[in-house]
Design an enzyme around this catalytic site. Structure first.
Site, PDB file in Angstrom:
ATOM      1  N   HIS A 142       0.836  -1.202   0.000  1.00 55.03           N
ATOM      2  CA  HIS A 142       0.000   0.000   0.000  1.00 55.03           C
ATOM      3  C   HIS A 142       0.873   1.256   0.000  1.00 55.03           C
ATOM      4  CE1 HIS A 142      -3.335  -2.674   0.926  1.00 55.03           C
ATOM      5  NE2 HIS A 142      -4.179  -1.661   0.927  1.00 55.03           N
ATOM      6  N   HIS A 190       1.051  -3.955   9.303  1.00 63.71           N
ATOM      7  CA  HIS A 190       2.419  -3.625   8.914  1.00 63.71           C
ATOM      8  C   HIS A 190       3.160  -2.983  10.073  1.00 63.71           C
ATOM      9  CE1 HIS A 190       2.740  -4.626   4.692  1.00 63.71           C
ATOM     10  NE2 HIS A 190       1.583  -4.041   4.432  1.00 63.71           N
TER      11      HIS A 190
END
Length: 249
Positions: A142, A190
């Site tokens: 992302h 993450h």
């Protein structure tokens, strides 16, 4: 012009080597991750724990973050925006800039996937997770996609935006890139270092392919503008790029 076009293809391949040089900061970051460097490890752990706790205890915030991460700033959404820009460039007959934008974003996805597979870093394992994501963790896809797509869009659109619109576009790009990273960390999918790696790789790739595009301009006798100020092809501000064989006044 034909030989210059061939050299543009060669330069895009050469940009892979330039990308390797530009990606040195990412490599250093990965060394620190693999060495479990205490300051970075503490940053990763502290951010994951604090943000995860805050999001877990506030359902409304969790919903908002998921909408932003998986809808507004989803990689597919950002790539579709670039695809629209590529279509507009083709309409304006800016063929080479369209190829540059499409190639850069495509390379971003492939490189991100390859690095994930090579590093094979596990995602955060948190108690009571609020979100899940498939695959490996480093780099954040992302974050890399956001950095690549926002930079590409700015370099393409800068010549045709007025001063206020350009300021708004740059602000939106920064908010989007930073916001993507924050949402991925806050959702617990993450580490901070994953996001940093994604940003660094994305910007390194754009810098390398932009270098290749600037080389093509030199080969065809065009002036090379400061890309951050004027974009990669400032002729778009008038009636589109010069005709084949022409020179920028």
């Amino acid at each position: 012009m034909h030989s210059a076009d061939l050299r543009l293809g060669e330069r895009l391949f050469a940009a892979v080597a330039a990308f390797g040089v530009a990606a040195v900061p990412t490599a250093l970051l990965l060394v620190l991750i693999e060495a479990n460097w205490p300051p970075l490890h503490r940053l990763d752990a502290a951010a994951a724990e604090r943000l995860h706790t805050a999001v877990r205890d506030h359902p409304a915030a969790r919903t908002a973050l998921r909408v932003l991460s998986e809808g507004v700033w989803d990689p597919l959404t950002l790539r579709l925006l670039v695809a629209v820009a590529v279509g507009w460039l083709l309409h304006r007959r800016a063929w080479r800039l369209a190829v540059w934008a499409a190639a850069t974003v495509t390379a971003s996805g492939l490189i991100g996937w390859a690095v994930k597979a090579a590093v094979a870093r596990a995602r955060p394992a948190l108690p009571d997770p609020v979100a899940h994501a498939p695959g490996f963790s480093f780099p954040s896809g992302h974050a890399m996609t956001a950095a690549t797509c926002c930079a590409v869009l700015l370099l393409v659109l800068t010549p045709v935006l007025g001063r206020r619109a350009l300021r708004a576009a740059r602000t939106a790009a920064v908010v989007s890139v930073v916001g993507v990273g924050f949402t991925r960390i806050a959702l617990g999918v993450h580490w901070v270092s994953d996001v940093l790696g994604g940003w660094l790789l994305g910007l390194a790739l754009v810098a390398a392919t932009a270098w290749a595009f600037d080389g093509w301009r030199r080969d065809t006798g065009r002036a090379v503008p400061p890309p951050l100020a004027d974009g990669l092809e400032p002729e778009l501000a008038r009636h589109g790029p010069p005709e084949a064989g022409g020179r920028t006044p």
